[in-house]
Design an enzyme around this catalytic site. Sequence first.
Site, PDB file in Angstrom:
ATOM      1  N   HIS A  50       0.838  -1.209   0.000  1.00 35.44           N
ATOM      2  CA  HIS A  50       0.000   0.000   0.000  1.00 35.44           C
ATOM      3  C   HIS A  50       0.870   1.256   0.000  1.00 35.44           C
ATOM      4  O   HIS A  50       0.620   2.189  -0.767  1.00 35.44           O
ATOM      5  CB  HIS A  50      -0.900   0.050   1.249  1.00 35.44           C
ATOM      6  CG  HIS A  50      -1.977  -0.973   1.293  1.00 35.44           C
ATOM      7  ND1 HIS A  50      -2.163  -1.786   2.382  1.00 35.44           N
ATOM      8  CD2 HIS A  50      -2.937  -1.307   0.397  1.00 35.44           C
ATOM      9  CE1 HIS A  50      -3.199  -2.575   2.162  1.00 35.44           C
ATOM     10  NE2 HIS A  50      -3.676  -2.309   0.952  1.00 35.44           N
ATOM     11  N   LYS A 100     -16.342  -6.420   5.874  1.00 38.69           N
ATOM     12  CA  LYS A 100     -15.090  -7.172   5.887  1.00 38.69           C
ATOM     13  C   LYS A 100     -14.646  -7.525   7.304  1.00 38.69           C
ATOM     14  O   LYS A 100     -13.692  -8.259   7.478  1.00 38.69           O
ATOM     15  CB  LYS A 100     -13.970  -6.374   5.200  1.00 38.69           C
ATOM     16  CG  LYS A 100     -14.047  -6.391   3.694  1.00 38.69           C
ATOM     17  CD  LYS A 100     -12.780  -5.806   3.110  1.00 38.69           C
ATOM     18  CE  LYS A 100     -12.730  -5.959   1.607  1.00 38.69           C
ATOM     19  NZ  LYS A 100     -11.468  -5.443   1.060  1.00 38.69           N
ATOM     20  N   ARG A 159      -1.687  -6.913  -7.951  1.00 39.18           N
ATOM     21  CA  ARG A 159      -0.632  -7.850  -7.562  1.00 39.18           C
ATOM     22  C   ARG A 159      -0.567  -9.038  -8.512  1.00 39.18           C
ATOM     23  O   ARG A 159       0.491  -9.524  -8.823  1.00 39.18           O
ATOM     24  CB  ARG A 159      -0.880  -8.381  -6.151  1.00 39.18           C
ATOM     25  CG  ARG A 159      -0.776  -7.336  -5.079  1.00 39.18           C
ATOM     26  CD  ARG A 159      -1.235  -7.892  -3.765  1.00 39.18           C
ATOM     27  NE  ARG A 159      -2.648  -8.283  -3.928  1.00 39.18           N
ATOM     28  CZ  ARG A 159      -3.439  -8.671  -2.958  1.00 39.18           C
ATOM     29  NH1 ARG A 159      -2.979  -8.767  -1.752  1.00 39.18           N
ATOM     30  NH2 ARG A 159      -4.687  -8.992  -3.176  1.00 39.18           N
ATOM     31  N   SER A 178      -3.207  -7.977   2.975  1.00 38.48           N
ATOM     32  CA  SER A 178      -3.547  -7.654   4.367  1.00 38.48           C
ATOM     33  C   SER A 178      -4.130  -8.860   5.096  1.00 38.48           C
ATOM     34  O   SER A 178      -3.825  -9.107   6.262  1.00 38.48           O
ATOM     35  CB  SER A 178      -4.539  -6.490   4.423  1.00 38.48           C
ATOM     36  OG  SER A 178      -3.944  -5.306   3.979  1.00 38.48           O
TER      37      SER A 178
END
Length: 163
Positions: free
Chosen positions: A17, A41, A93, A131
């Site tokens: 990030h 989430k 990614r 994460s």
Amino acid sequence: MRVGLYPGTFDPPTNGHVDIIGRAATLVDKLVIGVAINQDKGPLFSLEERVEMVREQCAKIKGGAEIIIQPFDTLLMSFAESVGAQIIVRGLRAVADFEYEFAMVGMNQKLNPAIETVFLMADPTHQAIASRLVKEIARLQGSVAHFVPKEVEGRLKAKFGVS
């Protein structure tokens, strides 16, 4: 003035990030980091903690755009319009990220075709960082030193009661 928006949950902010923020800051005059509330989430860190961690890391970025950190809980395109963003910055990614982001771009263009999405490929040293995985490693008392800034590592250790 070119305004970019980099949205995310940042739970927690990773080295990936931070890399995307630093690179995006060279592309615009003002970069808004939108920290999504996103209770769906089930974030580990509170909104206030995530905003504080992002602010802490952005303070280290020298040069480039003015960086503003702002939480949001609205539709992304509505938030982008409210901050005057002409572009949305997204980090990629892997192919799986692209497939998800590709679908999102199509929807977002229907909502507001004047806002462009720009993809920045993750630096190869950060491509494996997610994460979700960082939290799992920290929870199981593994080292996350290669994946997150030192301050974030300390917060993860504190959250999981690791010394």
